[in-house]
Structure formats: C-alpha cells, structure tokens
Design an enzyme around this catalytic site. Structure first.
Site, PDB file in Angstrom:
ATOM      1  N   LYS A   1      18.297 -21.352  -0.319  1.00 16.87           N
ATOM      2  CA  LYS A   1      18.375 -20.130   0.474  1.00 16.87           C
ATOM      3  C   LYS A   1      16.950 -19.732   0.812  1.00 16.87           C
ATOM      4  CE  LYS A   1      17.934 -16.173   0.674  1.00 16.87           C
ATOM      5  NZ  LYS A   1      17.077 -15.403   1.679  1.00 16.87           N
TER       6      LYS A   1
ATOM      7  N   SER B   1       8.891 -11.153  -4.824  1.00 16.01           N
ATOM      8  CA  SER B   1       8.267  -9.991  -5.452  1.00 16.01           C
ATOM      9  C   SER B   1       8.777  -9.817  -6.874  1.00 16.01           C
ATOM     10  CB  SER B   1       8.554  -8.726  -4.642  1.00 16.01           C
ATOM     11  OG  SER B   1       9.928  -8.377  -4.753  1.00 16.01           O
TER      12      SER B   1
ATOM     13  N   CYS C   1       0.654 -15.876  -3.300  1.00 16.65           N
ATOM     14  CA  CYS C   1       0.722 -15.328  -4.656  1.00 16.65           C
ATOM     15  C   CYS C   1      -0.432 -15.819  -5.510  1.00 16.65           C
ATOM     16  CB  CYS C   1       2.060 -15.668  -5.320  1.00 16.65           C
ATOM     17  SG  CYS C   1       2.285 -17.420  -5.651  1.00 16.65           S
TER      18      CYS C   1
ATOM     19  N   PHE D   1       8.901 -16.208   2.157  1.00 10.74           N
ATOM     20  CA  PHE D   1       8.426 -16.517   3.500  1.00 10.74           C
ATOM     21  C   PHE D   1       7.063 -17.167   3.515  1.00 10.74           C
ATOM     22  CE2 PHE D   1       6.412 -12.380   2.802  1.00 10.74           C
ATOM     23  CZ  PHE D   1       5.144 -12.574   3.350  1.00 10.74           C
TER      24      PHE D   1
ATOM     25  N   GLU E   1      14.697 -15.627   5.478  1.00 10.45           N
ATOM     26  CA  GLU E   1      15.240 -15.502   6.827  1.00 10.45           C
ATOM     27  C   GLU E   1      14.149 -15.200   7.858  1.00 10.45           C
ATOM     28  OE1 GLU E   1      15.955 -11.491   4.710  1.00 10.45           O
ATOM     29  OE2 GLU E   1      15.743 -13.629   4.226  1.00 10.45           O
ATOM     30  N   ARG E   2      12.915 -15.006   7.390  1.00  7.11           N
ATOM     31  CA  ARG E   2      11.823 -14.728   8.336  1.00  7.11           C
ATOM     32  C   ARG E   2      11.299 -16.000   9.003  1.00  7.11           C
ATOM     33  NH1 ARG E   2       8.185 -10.580   4.617  1.00  7.11           N
ATOM     34  NH2 ARG E   2       9.879  -9.158   4.056  1.00  7.11           N
TER      35      ARG E   2
ATOM     36  N   GLU F   1       0.412  -5.231  -5.709  1.00  9.59           N
ATOM     37  CA  GLU F   1       0.069  -6.363  -4.847  1.00  9.59           C
ATOM     38  C   GLU F   1       0.051  -5.919  -3.390  1.00  9.59           C
ATOM     39  OE1 GLU F   1       1.412 -11.025  -4.667  1.00  9.59           O
ATOM     40  OE2 GLU F   1       3.003  -9.524  -4.805  1.00  9.59           O
TER      41      GLU F   1
END
Length: 500
Positions: free
Chosen positions: A173, A226, A281, A149, A176-177, A383
């Site tokens: 893909k 993640s 990140c 996202f 979805e957020r 994190e």
C-alpha cells in the site's frame, strides 16, 4: 484525466469504490492524474490473490526465488531512466535523487538475491543419545507493507524484496501522493518471473490501512511514516495478532567538535539538511556545534554556502533539490518556520518567500537556517521535514551528547571530529539507533539493518539485512531421533538432553 489503478493478480485492476485522490505535479501545482482508493473488499481481493499464490511460491526452492530477484534487479536497472522520471514527476525530487532512491532499494534486492544462504537454519548433531536438533526458517504467508511518499522506490523494495525472496506473498500500500512508481515495480516483478499474486499494489488512504491491519490472512505489516501513525499501526496491528515493525519520524542531530574538518562539515551539512528538500527521515536538520568559536565559524560558513544552493524543477540537472511533494506539505513546513520565529529562534536565512520564475504555482521552498534554537522550542522537538536547518549551540561535549540522547526521536545521529576516542565514546553512549562518524546520513548498507530507537521505531525487529529475514520468516525447530532396536536396548526410553 489519467487514472492510476491497483495492481492485483498480475494485472491492472479497476476499482469500484468511486473514490479517488489527486496526484499533483509538484513543479507546477497542477493535477496530473487521479489514483483509485481501495475499499476493504478490494483489499480483500488482493489478499485472496496473494493467498492463492502463496502455496506455490513458498514451495519454490530458494535458488529459483533468488533468480527472480536477480532478473527483477536487471529489469529495474534497464529501466532506470524511465523509473526515475516517473518518480520525480510525482514526488518532485530531482532526477539524480530519484535514481539514488531506486538504487538504494536495489541494494536490498541484491541482498535478497542471497536468500538461499540467508534463510539457512542451524543444525546440532548429537544433542543427545541419537538425537539431532535443527531449525528451519519458513515464510509467514501473506504480508504487507505501508510506505511513505518520500521514498516511493527504496522503501517498498526494502520491504517486498526480502519478504518475497523468503517465500511470502506481498500486499504493497504505497503513498497515494506518488503511486505510479510502485505500480511499475509490480509490473517489473511479474516480468521478472514472479507468479501473479506474489506482489500486489493496492492504493488507498486510512480505509485501506485499517483493512490491512484488520485482515485475518495478513500475518505481518511493515510501515514507514510519521511517529503518531506508526504508533497507531503498531498498536492496531498487534491487537489483531500481527507481527509489526513501524518506523516513525526523526530529528537527527549532527554534532560538530572543534577539531572537525570544517570544509567537509559544510559540504556534508548542506547536502544532508537540504537535499531532497529535507524530505528524508535520515536528513540532518539539526547541527550542534560545540563551543562558541565552532558555532560562530559554522554559522558564518553556512550563510556563505547556502546562496549557492540551486532550487529548481525536477528535471533541472543543475538543481540541488526540487519542490516539496504537495501544497499542504509546503504550508506545513512554512508553518514550522513561522513557529520557530515566534519562539525566539533567529532566522538567519529565510526561504519562505522563494519563488521559481515560470513555476510560481509549484511547491518550492528556499533553504532556511535558524540559529540559537533551544531544546524547549516546539520547532526543535518536532520533525519539520523540509529544507530547514537549525543550529543548537552546546558548550561542551557532554551537553552535545545529551541533546540527541534526550530527544523523543532516535533515528540517526552524526558526529564530526578527527578525535577517534571522542567518536568511539559518542557512538557507544548516544541513545540513538544509527550513528554516523563523519558520515552525515548514516543509512546502513543493505546487508546490515535499518532501525531507530524511541519514537522513531515501534516493534522489536529492524528492516532489511538479517533482521529483515528474521522479521519476514518464522523459525521452526525440530528435535529428531531414529531409534534402532538392533543398536539400542529394547527398554531404552527417550530422555530430554540436559546440561547434566
């Protein structure tokens, strides 16, 4: 309610799963749309479209594929304002950050425009008597990218730019957020001249991810997210015979030596730690001052600087950062701040109670600063991915060097110093994949390559640059001989060339 549909075979595709995910406006906390979540059969439809497009696209010469990338770049630039506003409306980034997100993706598209040169093979004339050896890079087929996202423009372009330019067809893909921008990129790719099926966008959750990892016609998968999920994607993809690169989490450190330019350090730290609400990140959430005097000055100056950070809605041109992406993510970040307090770290600046007037239901978090954080604390080991900066004090250069080197994550690290010898030594010895020297966010330029070490990356090949070309292609080596009886003895036989 606006529905965000899949983009398959060059057009919007109405899914039939009956499953949807809510897409929120992070500035208000309101649901603004719903996104369709794919079934394996809908994913397969996208794969079949990509497979059908592959033969023609892979046979298109590299120069013509590059021209599509040039036109795609032009179209993205022409629509930059619309795309940035779309990104900000679902992610929460301020507009300037959203434009930066898209621009960094475009830099990889620029690199991909050079695919005729980047995909050239090698040639050896006369490797043996009348024998030539040459290699060629060929596309893999249908490939896929699963993106996070936090960079819904940049990371998809990092993946599909090189993959498509190299002759593959692509299944994206996205998260979805914030799924609308990736769909718009798919539309622009078609407008740029790519045939239908070359770039498909399929929305979904774990069902769609597993369908990608299991599908026999998908030959390679690139992932960013993640570390736990990256490990899962790597293992499952590899078990199904796929080439996989899976980039995970990070806990990037900034080492501050006593001779550093502290004015520049403070400026760089506030931007790197709090920019984009820390949802990067390659953010810099840990600063390691060397020596008590350096640590005390750093803390004092950060405490004075942080109140000048402006937290605002995404469209606020004066805001330094906006809300985090969802209510769940806000609670997660607040939970880590609480954890740090429980573990005994000193919360010097507390952003937990921040509220933006008129947007009280938005997902805003004020900047937080911890001091006296210890390596054994869980809030240091994991994190946080929010606007939180932790100070971990080190007594010596060697202790500071050991902190990022021993950490489970190894994405990026920075050192701030005016001592070239110390910086050179640090860069060579630190056990981290990307190093910045007086550069707080050391994301390499597009024609180099991006990739961390340890639990920050699973797989052997990095993203974009020539590493990206290698990931999205396979090498074929040809050994050729054209015997002519008029020039050679009739009884001559083929002999493998050797060093002797």
């Amino acid at each position: 309610m606006r529905d965000i549909r899949h983009f398959i075979d060059g057009a919007a595709f109405e899914g039939a799963s009956g499953r949807f995910g809510d897409v929120f406006n992070p500035n208000t906390g309101e649901v603004q749309a719903r996104v369709q979540l794919a079934t394996p059969s809908e994913l397969d439809r996208a794969v079949q479209s990509a497979q059908a497009a592959f033969e023609g696209w892979s046979a298109t010469n590299p120069q013509r594929r590059a021209r599509v990338m040039f036109e795609f770049k032009r179209l993205v630039e022409a629509n930059m304002n619309e795309l940035a506003e779309l990104l900000s409306s679902e992610h929460g980034k301020v507009i300037a950050d959203s434009k930066g997100d898209i621009q960094r993706g475009l830099e990889v598209i620029e690199f991909a425009c050079g695919i005729p040169h980047a995909s050239k093979g090698e040639y050896t004339y006369g490797a043996g008597p009348g024998i030539d050896v040459y290699s060629m890079r060929q596309p893999l087929g249908v490939v896929a990218g699963i993106t996070p996202f936090n960079f819904p423009g940049m990371i998809p372009m990092w993946m599909f730019g090189v993959a498509i330019a190299a002759g593959n067809t692509f299944i994206l893909k996205p998260s979805e957020r914030d799924p609308s921008l990736p769909v718009r990129l798919g539309e622009l790719m078609m407008e740029a001249g790519a045939p239908a099926g070359v770039l498909n966008v399929v929305h979904g959750d774990k069902v769609a991810v597993d369908a990608i990892l299991e599908h026999p016609l998908i030959h390679a998968v690139s992932f960013v997210g993640s570390s736990d999920i990256a490990h899962y994607v790597f293992q499952k993809g590899a078990a199904h015979g796929k080439r996989v690169q899976a980039m995970g989490g990070a806990k990037n450190h900034g080492i501050v030596l006593p001779d550093a330019d502290m004015d520049q350090v403070i400026k760089d730290l506030t931007g790197a730690a709090y920019g984009s609400a820390g949802e990067r990140c390659m953010a810099l959430p840990v600063v390691v001052p060397v020596g008590q005097r350096t640590a005390d000055e750093l803390r004092e100056r950060l405490v004075a600087e942080i109140p000048h950070l402006r937290v605002g809605v995404s469209t606020d041109a004066e805001a330094h950062y906006g809300p985090v992406v969802t209510a769940q993510h806000k609670e997660r970040v607040l939970g880590w701040i609480n954890k740090g307090v429980q573990e005994g770290a000193e919360l010097v600046v507390d952003g937990r109670d921040f509220s933006l007037q008129g947007h009280e239901k938005g997902y805003f978090i004020g900047p937080s600063l911890f001091d006296h954080v210890k390596p054994e604390m869980e809030s240091y080991r994991e994190e946080i991915f929010g606007p939180v900066l932790q100070i971990v004090r080190a007594a010596s250069f060697e202790e500071a060097l050991s902190l990022p080197s021993k950490h489970q994550y190894g994405n990026g690290v920075a050192i701030f110093t005016q001592n070239g010898r110390a910086a050179r030594d640090f860069a060579a010895r630190v056990n981290v994949g990307m190093v910045g020297i007086n550069v707080p966010i050391p994301v390499p330029v597009a024609y180099h390559t991006f990739g961390g070490w340890k639990r920050s990356a699973f797989g052997d090949i990095n993203q974009h640059g020539m590493e990206g070309v290698r990931f999205w292609t396979k090498t074929k080596t040809v050994t050729a001989r054209w015997p002519d009886s008029a020039l050679e003895h009739a009884d001559s036989s083929f002999v493998i060339p050797t060093m002797g």
